[in-house]
Design an enzyme around this catalytic site. Structure first.
Site, short mmCIF file in Angstrom:
data_model
loop_
_atom_site.label_atom_id
_atom_site.label_comp_id
_atom_site.label_asym_id
_atom_site.label_seq_id
_atom_site.Cartn_x
_atom_site.Cartn_y
_atom_site.Cartn_z
N HIS A 95 9.91 20.48 -6.12
CA HIS A 95 10.44 21.37 -7.10
C HIS A 95 9.58 21.41 -8.32
CE1 HIS A 95 13.85 23.61 -4.81
NE2 HIS A 95 13.70 22.48 -4.19
N PRO A 96 9.30 22.35 -9.24
CA PRO A 96 8.74 22.27 -10.13
C PRO A 96 9.86 21.89 -11.60
CG PRO A 96 8.87 24.30 -9.69
CD PRO A 96 9.35 23.65 -8.59
N SER A 112 9.43 30.67 -7.29
CA SER A 112 10.03 29.78 -8.63
C SER A 112 9.60 30.67 -9.64
CB SER A 112 9.29 28.46 -8.54
OG SER A 112 9.91 27.60 -7.55
N ARG A 114 9.58 33.90 -10.07
CA ARG A 114 10.59 35.10 -10.26
C ARG A 114 12.05 34.30 -10.89
NH1 ARG A 114 8.26 36.99 -5.35
NH2 ARG A 114 10.01 35.90 -4.07
N GLU A 115 12.28 33.13 -10.12
CA GLU A 115 13.61 32.81 -10.59
C GLU A 115 13.56 32.26 -12.01
OE1 GLU A 115 14.07 31.31 -5.96
OE2 GLU A 115 13.61 29.77 -7.45
N GLN A 116 12.53 31.64 -12.25
CA GLN A 116 12.59 31.07 -13.77
C GLN A 116 12.65 32.10 -14.71
OE1 GLN A 116 10.54 27.46 -14.84
NE2 GLN A 116 10.20 26.81 -12.95
N ALA A 151 18.31 28.62 -10.76
CA ALA A 151 17.94 29.05 -12.17
C ALA A 151 18.28 30.71 -12.18
CB ALA A 151 16.43 29.14 -12.51
#
Length: 201
Positions: A95-96, A112, A114-116, A151
């Protein structure tokens, strides 16, 4: 996408579609494919999470499994670890950081990103970004893996406080908390792929 379509997928298509349900861990999707047919979204999700929970028992058998497994990267580093914590930490290390270097470099996975973005983490001011960078570094130094948070269930104002709170956790408890967040993320991603209600967590 309906479950009939999911159950009809060949190996390659299934991994292409579901390979990032667990961030950058396509081997998990590869293992889940062999458990078809799935009755519904909940059944599919159960197999993803059961594989994670059983990893200490399943690692060696997976290495002896279908040859196609060798064509799939596990995570950065490309190899399985053999201890319980090392395997689970390997999933977390895929995961970043939130609002971290990968986001700044444009190298996040599509999911990720889109989520962030949805949590407002792609539009932080300089001070907010610096604060998160400092907390992310403290967290990595303490636990050895990045801070993982669903997130989409949070926002830019809440993330720093949650990060600070979890910094005080005991390592064993934090490992389990972080894996719980991985499952929340996986649940939301599966619901997106199957156009399902994601409200159940």
């Amino acid at each position: 996408m309906n479950m009939e379509k999911v159950n009809s997928m060949d190996f390659g298509e299934f991994v292409d579609v579901f390979g990032n349900v667990i961030e950058r861990c396509p081997l998990i999707a590869a293992a889940v494919w062999s458990q078809r047919p799935f009755s519904d979204l909940e059944d599919l999700e159960k197999h993803f999470f059961a594989f994670i929970d059983a990893l200490p028992q399943s690692v060696e058998s997976s290495l002896r499994g279908p040859p196609c497994f060798s064509a799939l990267s596990w995570c950065p580093g490309g190899r399985w670890e053999h201890s319980l914590n090392a395997v689970w930490e390997g999933i977390l290390r895929c995961h970043p950081d939130l609002a971290g270097r990968e986001q700044q470099r444009g190298t996040l996975s599509a999911e990720s990103q889109r989520e962030q973005s949805g949590a407002g983490l792609t539009s932080l001011g300089a001070d907010e970004r610096q604060q998160l960078a400092k907390l992310n570094a403290q967290y990595r130094a303490r636990f050895g893996f990045p801070f993982v948070l669903a997130a989409r269930l949070s926002d830019r104002a809440a993330v720093p406080g949650e990060l600070e709170r979890r910094l005080h956790s005991q390592p064993a408890q934090e490992l389990r908390t972080a894996l719980g967040e991985v499952k929340k993320i996986g649940h939301l991603r599966l619901a997106d792929l199957l156009d399902a209600d994601s409200s159940r967590l």
